[in-house]
Design a protein around this motif. Structure first.
Motif, PDB file in Angstrom:
ATOM      1  N   THR A  99       5.567  -3.860  -6.640  1.00  0.00           N
ATOM      2  CA  THR A  99       5.594  -4.925  -5.489  1.00  0.00           C
ATOM      3  C   THR A  99       6.960  -4.729  -4.845  1.00  0.00           C
ATOM      4  N   THR A 100       6.802  -4.259  -3.473  1.00  0.00           N
ATOM      5  CA  THR A 100       8.116  -3.897  -2.778  1.00  0.00           C
ATOM      6  C   THR A 100       7.705  -4.339  -1.416  1.00  0.00           C
ATOM      7  N   GLY A 101       8.737  -4.185  -0.297  1.00  0.00           N
ATOM      8  CA  GLY A 101       8.464  -4.629   0.835  1.00  0.00           C
ATOM      9  C   GLY A 101       9.678  -4.770   1.699  1.00  0.00           C
ATOM     10  N   ARG A 102       9.693  -4.802   3.151  1.00  0.00           N
ATOM     11  CA  ARG A 102      10.767  -5.135   3.911  1.00  0.00           C
ATOM     12  C   ARG A 102      10.237  -5.720   5.382  1.00  0.00           C
ATOM     13  N   LEU A 103      10.897  -6.409   5.848  1.00  0.00           N
ATOM     14  CA  LEU A 103      10.819  -6.928   7.282  1.00  0.00           C
ATOM     15  C   LEU A 103       9.518  -7.605   7.412  1.00  0.00           C
ATOM     16  N   GLY A 104       9.178  -8.367   6.249  1.00  0.00           N
ATOM     17  CA  GLY A 104       7.938  -9.259   6.130  1.00  0.00           C
ATOM     18  C   GLY A 104       6.525  -8.543   5.826  1.00  0.00           C
ATOM     19  N   TRP A 105       6.827  -7.349   5.549  1.00  0.00           N
ATOM     20  CA  TRP A 105       5.779  -6.463   4.945  1.00  0.00           C
ATOM     21  C   TRP A 105       5.456  -6.407   3.458  1.00  0.00           C
ATOM     22  N   LEU A 106       4.459  -6.671   3.025  1.00  0.00           N
ATOM     23  CA  LEU A 106       4.324  -6.256   1.443  1.00  0.00           C
ATOM     24  C   LEU A 106       4.085  -4.898   1.390  1.00  0.00           C
ATOM     25  N   GLN A 107       4.718  -4.149   0.427  1.00  0.00           N
ATOM     26  CA  GLN A 107       4.289  -2.716   0.229  1.00  0.00           C
ATOM     27  C   GLN A 107       4.209  -2.444  -1.297  1.00  0.00           C
ATOM     28  N   ALA A 108       3.375  -1.308  -1.529  1.00  0.00           N
ATOM     29  CA  ALA A 108       3.248  -0.922  -3.004  1.00  0.00           C
ATOM     30  C   ALA A 108       4.306   0.357  -3.097  1.00  0.00           C
ATOM     31  N   GLY A 109       5.061   0.413  -4.435  1.00  0.00           N
ATOM     32  CA  GLY A 109       5.580   1.572  -4.555  1.00  0.00           C
ATOM     33  C   GLY A 109       4.629   2.441  -5.291  1.00  0.00           C
ATOM     34  N   VAL A 110       4.716   3.713  -4.845  1.00  0.00           N
ATOM     35  CA  VAL A 110       3.566   4.650  -5.356  1.00  0.00           C
ATOM     36  C   VAL A 110       4.431   6.092  -5.371  1.00  0.00           C
ATOM     37  N   GLU A 111       4.100   6.665  -6.370  1.00  0.00           N
ATOM     38  CA  GLU A 111       4.647   8.253  -6.561  1.00  0.00           C
ATOM     39  C   GLU A 111       3.400   9.176  -6.289  1.00  0.00           C
ATOM     40  N   ILE A 112       3.745  10.483  -5.796  1.00  0.00           N
ATOM     41  CA  ILE A 112       2.735  11.393  -5.399  1.00  0.00           C
ATOM     42  C   ILE A 112       2.197  12.122  -6.520  1.00  0.00           C
ATOM     43  N   TYR A 113       0.838  12.043  -6.598  1.00  0.00           N
ATOM     44  CA  TYR A 113       0.366  12.512  -7.648  1.00  0.00           C
ATOM     45  C   TYR A 113      -0.491  13.765  -7.351  1.00  0.00           C
ATOM     46  N   GLY A 114      -0.087  15.232  -7.947  1.00  0.00           N
ATOM     47  CA  GLY A 114      -0.602  16.448  -7.540  1.00  0.00           C
ATOM     48  C   GLY A 114      -0.094  16.872  -6.366  1.00  0.00           C
ATOM     49  N   GLY A 115      -1.141  17.433  -5.453  1.00  0.00           N
ATOM     50  CA  GLY A 115      -0.709  18.178  -4.061  1.00  0.00           C
ATOM     51  C   GLY A 115      -1.530  17.577  -3.099  1.00  0.00           C
ATOM     52  N   PRO A 116      -1.371  16.319  -2.584  1.00  0.00           N
ATOM     53  CA  PRO A 116      -2.329  15.672  -1.707  1.00  0.00           C
ATOM     54  C   PRO A 116      -1.830  16.287  -0.097  1.00  0.00           C
ATOM     55  N   LEU A 117      -2.972  16.346   0.917  1.00  0.00           N
ATOM     56  CA  LEU A 117      -2.653  16.524   1.974  1.00  0.00           C
ATOM     57  C   LEU A 117      -2.167  15.231   2.476  1.00  0.00           C
ATOM     58  N   LEU A 118      -0.912  15.076   2.567  1.00  0.00           N
ATOM     59  CA  LEU A 118      -0.313  13.725   2.874  1.00  0.00           C
ATOM     60  C   LEU A 118      -0.741  13.167   4.266  1.00  0.00           C
ATOM     61  N   ASN A 119      -0.789  13.949   5.325  1.00  0.00           N
ATOM     62  CA  ASN A 119      -1.336  13.200   6.558  1.00  0.00           C
ATOM     63  C   ASN A 119      -2.664  12.677   6.226  1.00  0.00           C
ATOM     64  N   SER A 120      -3.530  13.186   5.650  1.00  0.00           N
ATOM     65  CA  SER A 120      -4.812  12.919   5.350  1.00  0.00           C
ATOM     66  C   SER A 120      -4.964  11.510   4.877  1.00  0.00           C
ATOM     67  N   TRP A 121      -4.008  10.740   4.377  1.00  0.00           N
ATOM     68  CA  TRP A 121      -4.024   9.403   3.932  1.00  0.00           C
ATOM     69  C   TRP A 121      -3.438   8.379   4.598  1.00  0.00           C
ATOM     70  N   LEU A 122      -2.992   8.874   5.927  1.00  0.00           N
ATOM     71  CA  LEU A 122      -2.484   7.893   6.972  1.00  0.00           C
ATOM     72  C   LEU A 122      -3.719   7.119   7.581  1.00  0.00           C
ATOM     73  N   ASP A 123      -3.437   6.155   8.176  1.00  0.00           N
ATOM     74  CA  ASP A 123      -4.437   5.138   8.769  1.00  0.00           C
ATOM     75  C   ASP A 123      -5.755   5.051   8.100  1.00  0.00           C
ATOM     76  N   ARG A 124      -5.982   5.045   6.904  1.00  0.00           N
ATOM     77  CA  ARG A 124      -7.067   4.892   6.030  1.00  0.00           C
ATOM     78  C   ARG A 124      -6.927   3.526   5.091  1.00  0.00           C
ATOM     79  N   GLU A 125      -8.236   2.818   4.967  1.00  0.00           N
ATOM     80  CA  GLU A 125      -8.016   1.789   4.106  1.00  0.00           C
ATOM     81  C   GLU A 125      -8.358   2.371   2.705  1.00  0.00           C
TER      82      GLU A 125
END
Length: 428
Positions: A99-125
């Motif tokens: 559980t992390t965050g800044r500037l009034g946003w709650l964020q999740a601390g995550v680590e990259i698993y394998g070799g995802p296409l990072l840009n494809s994970w943007l702007d998705r629920e």
């Protein structure tokens, strides 16, 4: 050619399967649920095993599951036909103190698993899913609904973004999941609520992200299927469906087995991965229940087959130069036979001939896949299984686009055809 009714029904069931399997642990549990509902007996590795002719069994180890059907006329040196696949997919894994965050946003601390296409994970629920281990050592599965999102920076704040998007793997990949201060929030409490447990009981967790959108059929004549985790739940699902059909009247001279491993995307070197002892352990225990001595077990392996099923690259219409100029698999033209001279795939001439025979028996067209010499290819569980056990192995799969994207693209007919060939393979 328009998708058939059978192919569309298969794709719809695959969408249900993927939705029920947002993590490798959920995938193993869903495989076990479908098989036990059909009469398979779940075994415990910590208990003695018994076997009877015609018996149907399964065993789960973490995010992996093995299921098998004994023939009616079983003998100690009976060979096995293994369809191998994997339950994990590239993405993100929840870090310690998540559980992390800044500037009034709650964020999740995550680590990259394998070799995802990072840009494809943007702007998705995104969902969070996996297992929680409690203070008494018990494990429970948890999976949220849509909870997280990786919001992309607006073009007004990065005018050159369309000239080349560069994401910092730490700074730019921490998703938001709420508003407030991290000191007064706990993302583990969200998971505990889903699992119906007290968050204070959590002592460990294995949690991954997954696309929250359901798989869908689309395109002219319903030829396309898009979903998260097609790599490699498409193969897992095909194997489950094929084993269910083949097991209804299994009277062949071999054991039909589905082997679903975890951690393929990070090298398979775990207790539940293909490089670990799981398959060898289970095959040895099956031999022991049949009264086989070492000589008989070695004969059984020498007569066995493994079909390693994973996705491969379809030719991309916008990037044809990245593919072999002659061998160019297409969506809707059938499953693929994967070939690599440097043994990144385990296919050899004997395997190619056997695969061609199974496809012919199933009435399914097949295509070949080989990489462009300038573009190194990945690998699969195939060479690992062949090396560990000496089983003759052939690498196959379905062609897709957007491999390792948060949402991949397959052909509806290819998904169905893979299941049909898998059924033929199990039946012999």
């Amino acid at each position: 050619m328009p998708a058939t009714v059978d192919a569309l029904a298969h794709a719809d069931d695959l969408a249900d399967f993927v939705a029920a399997a947002p993590s490798s642990f959920h995938a193993a549990a869903e495989v076990a649920r479908r098989l036990t509902d059909a009469g398979f007996t779940a075994l415990d590795e910590r208990e003695p095993w018994r076997a009877q002719a015609g018996g149907r069994y399964l065993v789960v180890r973490d995010g992996a599951v093995l299921a098998w059907v004994l023939p009616q006329s079983v003998r100690p040196d009976v060979p096995v036909r293994v369809l191998g696949a994997h339950s994990d997919s590239p993405g993100f894994v929840l870090k310690p103190r998540p559980t992390t965050g800044r500037l009034g946003w709650l964020q999740a601390g995550v680590e990259i698993y394998g070799g995802p296409l990072l840009n494809s994970w943007l702007d998705r629920e995104l969902r969070l899913a996996g297992r929680l281990v409690l203070e008494d050592g018990s494990a429970v599965l948890a999976a949220t609904g849509p909870l997280l999102r990786l919001p992309q920076l607006a073009i007004h704040l990065d005018r050159s973004v369309n000239d080349g998007l560069a994401l910092d793997k730490q700074a730019h990949t921490q998703p938001v999941w709420g508003l407030g201060e991290s000191e007064s929030a706990d993302i583990l409490a969200e998971l505990a609520r889903d699992a119906g447990v007290d968050a204070a009981r959590i002592r460990g967790y294995d949690m991954v992200t997954a696309d929250a959108a359901r798989g869908t059929v689309f395109g002219r004549d319903d030829v396309f299927f898009a979903s998260g985790r097609l790599d490699d739940l498409a193969s897992v699902h095909a194997g489950v469906q094929a084993l269910l059909v083949a097991s209804a009247d299994h009277d062949a001279d071999h054991i039909a087995m589905l082997a679903v491993f975890d951690h393929e995307e990070v090298g398979s070197a775990t207790r539940s991965g293909a490089a670990g002892p799981f398959l060898a352990d289970v095959l040895e225990r099956i031999g022991l229940t049949l009264g086989a001595d070492r000589e008989e077990r070695m004969r059984a392996l020498a007569s066995s087959w493994c079909v390693s099923s994973d996705v491969g690259h379809a030719v991309h219409p916008n990037y044809p130069d990245r593919h072999d100029p002659v061998v160019q698999p297409r969506l809707g033209s059938g499953p693929i036979l994967k070939i690599n001279a440097n043994q990144r795939y385990a296919t050899d001439a004997a395997g190619a001939a056997a695969w061609g025979g199974w496809c012919a028996q199933a009435g399914v067209s097949s295509q070949e896949f080989v990489s462009n010499n300038s573009v190194p290819c990945g690998s699969t569980i195939g060479p690992i299984t062949a090396t560990r056990l000496g089983i003759r192995t052939v690498d196959v799969g379905i062609p897709i686009l957007s491999m390792h994207s948060a949402r991949e693209l397959a052909g509806v007919s290819d998904l169905w055809d893979l299941a049909r060939v898998a059924e033929t393979f199990f039946r012999g």
